[in-house]
Scaffold this motif. Structure first.
Motif, mmCIF file in Angstrom:
data_model
loop_
_atom_site.group_PDB
_atom_site.id
_atom_site.type_symbol
_atom_site.label_atom_id
_atom_site.label_comp_id
_atom_site.label_asym_id
_atom_site.label_seq_id
_atom_site.Cartn_x
_atom_site.Cartn_y
_atom_site.Cartn_z
ATOM 1 N N ASN A 25 0.808 -1.219 0.000
ATOM 2 C CA ASN A 25 0.000 0.000 0.000
ATOM 3 C C ASN A 25 0.843 1.272 0.000
ATOM 4 O OD1 ASN A 25 -2.271 -1.560 0.037
ATOM 5 N ND2 ASN A 25 -2.735 -1.266 2.202
ATOM 6 N N SER A 26 2.127 1.150 -0.250
ATOM 7 C CA SER A 26 3.006 2.317 -0.269
ATOM 8 C C SER A 26 2.566 3.306 -1.348
ATOM 9 C CB SER A 26 4.450 1.889 -0.528
ATOM 10 O OG SER A 26 4.910 1.020 0.493
ATOM 11 N N THR A 27 2.742 4.593 -1.058
ATOM 12 C CA THR A 27 2.300 5.627 -1.992
ATOM 13 C C THR A 27 3.451 6.281 -2.748
ATOM 14 O OG1 THR A 27 2.335 7.253 -0.202
ATOM 15 C CG2 THR A 27 0.239 6.116 -0.623
ATOM 16 N N SER A 28 4.689 5.895 -2.415
ATOM 17 C CA SER A 28 5.837 6.449 -3.122
ATOM 18 C C SER A 28 6.943 5.406 -3.169
ATOM 19 C CB SER A 28 6.354 7.719 -2.439
ATOM 20 O OG SER A 28 6.970 7.393 -1.194
ATOM 21 N N ILE A 29 7.902 5.600 -4.067
ATOM 22 C CA ILE A 29 9.025 4.676 -4.175
ATOM 23 C C ILE A 29 9.830 4.642 -2.880
ATOM 24 C CG2 ILE A 29 11.213 4.232 -5.352
ATOM 25 C CD1 ILE A 29 8.802 3.442 -6.975
ATOM 26 N N ASP A 30 10.083 5.815 -2.289
ATOM 27 C CA ASP A 30 10.861 5.866 -1.048
ATOM 28 C C ASP A 30 10.147 5.124 0.079
ATOM 29 O OD1 ASP A 30 12.833 7.322 -2.291
ATOM 30 O OD2 ASP A 30 12.096 9.272 -1.593
ATOM 31 N N GLU A 31 8.840 5.350 0.192
ATOM 32 C CA GLU A 31 8.070 4.662 1.231
ATOM 33 C C GLU A 31 8.061 3.155 0.982
ATOM 34 O OE1 GLU A 31 3.546 4.557 3.138
ATOM 35 O OE2 GLU A 31 3.968 5.756 1.346
ATOM 36 N N TYR A 32 7.928 2.795 -0.281
ATOM 37 C CA TYR A 32 7.914 1.384 -0.659
ATOM 38 C C TYR A 32 9.206 0.702 -0.230
ATOM 39 C CZ TYR A 32 8.134 -2.653 -3.813
ATOM 40 O OH TYR A 32 8.283 -3.910 -4.327
ATOM 41 N N ASN A 33 10.341 1.275 -0.585
ATOM 42 C CA ASN A 33 11.620 0.652 -0.256
ATOM 43 C C ASN A 33 11.895 0.656 1.241
ATOM 44 O OD1 ASN A 33 12.878 -0.267 -2.764
ATOM 45 N ND2 ASN A 33 12.812 1.879 -3.371
ATOM 46 N N GLU A 34 11.437 1.692 1.942
ATOM 47 C CA GLU A 34 11.628 1.732 3.389
ATOM 48 C C GLU A 34 10.792 0.646 4.070
ATOM 49 O OE1 GLU A 34 13.376 2.528 6.768
ATOM 50 O OE2 GLU A 34 13.910 3.510 4.865
ATOM 51 N N ASN A 35 9.544 0.478 3.630
ATOM 52 C CA ASN A 35 8.704 -0.593 4.174
ATOM 53 C C ASN A 35 9.269 -1.965 3.831
ATOM 54 O OD1 ASN A 35 6.772 1.075 5.388
ATOM 55 N ND2 ASN A 35 5.583 1.242 3.504
ATOM 56 N N LEU A 36 9.817 -2.069 2.634
ATOM 57 C CA LEU A 36 10.397 -3.338 2.204
ATOM 58 C C LEU A 36 11.592 -3.721 3.067
ATOM 59 C CD1 LEU A 36 10.130 -5.578 0.099
ATOM 60 C CD2 LEU A 36 11.570 -4.230 -1.425
ATOM 61 N N LYS A 37 12.372 -2.725 3.462
ATOM 62 C CA LYS A 37 13.536 -2.995 4.307
ATOM 63 C C LYS A 37 13.114 -3.608 5.642
ATOM 64 C CE LYS A 37 16.594 0.637 2.548
ATOM 65 N NZ LYS A 37 17.276 1.914 2.903
ATOM 66 N N GLN A 38 11.966 -3.169 6.161
ATOM 67 C CA GLN A 38 11.502 -3.693 7.444
ATOM 68 C C GLN A 38 11.237 -5.192 7.373
ATOM 69 O OE1 GLN A 38 11.645 -1.504 9.987
ATOM 70 N NE2 GLN A 38 12.313 -0.107 8.373
ATOM 71 N N ASP A 91 -4.897 -14.099 -5.240
ATOM 72 C CA ASP A 91 -4.769 -13.181 -6.365
ATOM 73 C C ASP A 91 -3.440 -12.455 -6.219
ATOM 74 O OD1 ASP A 91 -4.913 -11.349 -8.372
ATOM 75 O OD2 ASP A 91 -6.666 -10.280 -7.598
ATOM 76 N N ASP A 92 -2.488 -12.741 -7.109
ATOM 77 C CA ASP A 92 -1.150 -12.188 -6.971
ATOM 78 C C ASP A 92 -0.931 -10.959 -7.834
ATOM 79 O OD1 ASP A 92 -0.201 -14.019 -5.067
ATOM 80 O OD2 ASP A 92 0.007 -15.531 -6.636
ATOM 81 N N ASN A 93 -2.001 -10.348 -8.312
ATOM 82 C CA ASN A 93 -1.876 -9.118 -9.069
ATOM 83 C C ASN A 93 -1.179 -8.062 -8.200
ATOM 84 O OD1 ASN A 93 -2.270 -7.180 -11.113
ATOM 85 N ND2 ASN A 93 -4.171 -6.489 -10.162
ATOM 86 N N GLN A 94 -0.080 -7.522 -8.692
ATOM 87 C CA GLN A 94 0.725 -6.503 -8.026
ATOM 88 C C GLN A 94 1.464 -7.027 -6.796
ATOM 89 O OE1 GLN A 94 -1.847 -3.164 -7.284
ATOM 90 N NE2 GLN A 94 -2.021 -2.638 -9.432
ATOM 91 N N ASN A 95 1.488 -8.335 -6.584
ATOM 92 C CA ASN A 95 2.186 -8.898 -5.428
ATOM 93 C C ASN A 95 3.512 -9.536 -5.805
ATOM 94 O OD1 ASN A 95 -0.059 -8.120 -4.017
ATOM 95 N ND2 ASN A 95 -0.871 -10.178 -3.710
ATOM 96 N N LEU A 96 3.976 -9.311 -6.999
ATOM 97 C CA LEU A 96 5.298 -9.784 -7.413
ATOM 98 C C LEU A 96 6.264 -8.615 -7.254
ATOM 99 C CD1 LEU A 96 4.216 -11.782 -10.572
ATOM 100 C CD2 LEU A 96 4.752 -12.673 -8.308
ATOM 101 N N ILE A 97 7.227 -8.778 -6.359
ATOM 102 C CA ILE A 97 7.995 -7.641 -5.867
ATOM 103 C C ILE A 97 9.493 -7.817 -6.064
ATOM 104 C CG2 ILE A 97 8.624 -6.331 -3.801
ATOM 105 C CD1 ILE A 97 5.874 -6.935 -2.680
ATOM 106 N N ILE A 98 10.118 -6.808 -6.646
ATOM 107 C CA ILE A 98 11.565 -6.647 -6.635
ATOM 108 C C ILE A 98 11.828 -5.224 -6.143
ATOM 109 C CG2 ILE A 98 13.660 -6.444 -8.000
ATOM 110 C CD1 ILE A 98 12.905 -9.255 -7.800
ATOM 111 N N GLY A 99 12.593 -5.106 -5.067
ATOM 112 C CA GLY A 99 12.892 -3.786 -4.524
ATOM 113 C C GLY A 99 14.386 -3.571 -4.388
ATOM 114 N N LEU A 100 14.762 -2.353 -4.025
ATOM 115 C CA LEU A 100 16.177 -2.017 -3.905
ATOM 116 C C LEU A 100 16.930 -2.895 -2.904
ATOM 117 C CD1 LEU A 100 16.217 1.888 -4.135
ATOM 118 C CD2 LEU A 100 17.026 0.224 -5.829
ATOM 119 N N PRO A 101 16.352 -3.230 -1.747
ATOM 120 C CA PRO A 101 17.090 -4.104 -0.825
ATOM 121 C C PRO A 101 17.478 -5.430 -1.456
ATOM 122 C CG PRO A 101 15.239 -3.091 0.299
ATOM 123 C CD PRO A 101 15.084 -2.758 -1.157
#
Length: 217
Positions: A107-120, A184-194
């Protein structure tokens, strides 16, 4: 200068092997080998990028192992060492997942938020171990072969392939680690900076062009 014509690879995906749909698979298999005859079987590497099984079951992986050994590798005159694999969303055990783990990231609204949440998630070892558990049957399948795969299957593998003085750096990234919790894996396939940072750090520096493998996003 590196000449890509020196290394030939075959890229296949989404085998979805299951005893329940073998008749449909036979039709696809027939067309596949007809195409293979046309392009030739002088192949160096085979990339299988996800969804080897239909629902991540042991019997489906056994079926896949038998097909790869008796049909694919035989036709190409290759061994398991020439095959490189990453999992897809059908290669997970869906009943082991917890949706709450991924809501902040998805549910992240920005790339920075996305990667920060992903790090957690990415740098929390108990969570990584929990996520890895849903790939246990996929891992058992790989253990029965000589396919390259990482100790922590959440992340990726890296490997250098050499031929005739040329070196190709390969990175296989698992983009399905957040998939499988709600059918339903729509949008649940994830590659992030970490994940990418961790993957790239495993490769020796300046050894050749890179090819990155992941399940289609």
């Amino acid at each position: 200068m590196w000449n890509e014509s020196k290394i030939r690879y075959l890229h296949i995906s989404d085998l979805h092997l299951t005893n329940k749909k073998l008749s449909a698979f036979k039709d696809i298999e027939r067309a596949f080998f007809n195409d293979l005859d046309k392009i030739g079987t002088n192949i160096d590497l085979v990339f299988i990028t996800g969804d080897i099984a239909f629902s991540g079951k042991n019997e489906e992986y056994q079926l896949a192992k038998e097909w790869i050994e008796s049909k694919l590798l035989k036709a190409l005159n290759l061994t398991w060492e020439s095959i490189f694999v990453v999992p897809g969303n059908h290669d997970v055990e869906r009943d082991l997942m917890n949706k709450a783990l991924f809501i902040p990231t998805l549910n992240s609204t920005s790339i920075d938020e996305y990667n920060e949440n992903l790090k957690q998630i990415w740098y929390h070892k108990p969570t990584r171990r929990f996520i890895e558990s849903k790939f246990s049957k996929f891992r058992n399948f790989l253990k029965k072969t000589n396919v390259i795969f990482p100790d922590d299957i959440c992340t990726s593998w890296s490997q250098a392939f050499e031929k005739d003085g040329f070196t190709l750096s390969l990175i296989g990234a698992n983009s399905a680690w957040a998939a499988g919790y709600d059918g339903d894996d729509n949008q649940n396939l994830i590659i992030g900076l970490p994940q990418l940072d961790e993957s790239l750090s495993k490769l020796p520096k300046n050894i050749g062009p890179e090819a990155k493998l992941l399940y289609p996003l």
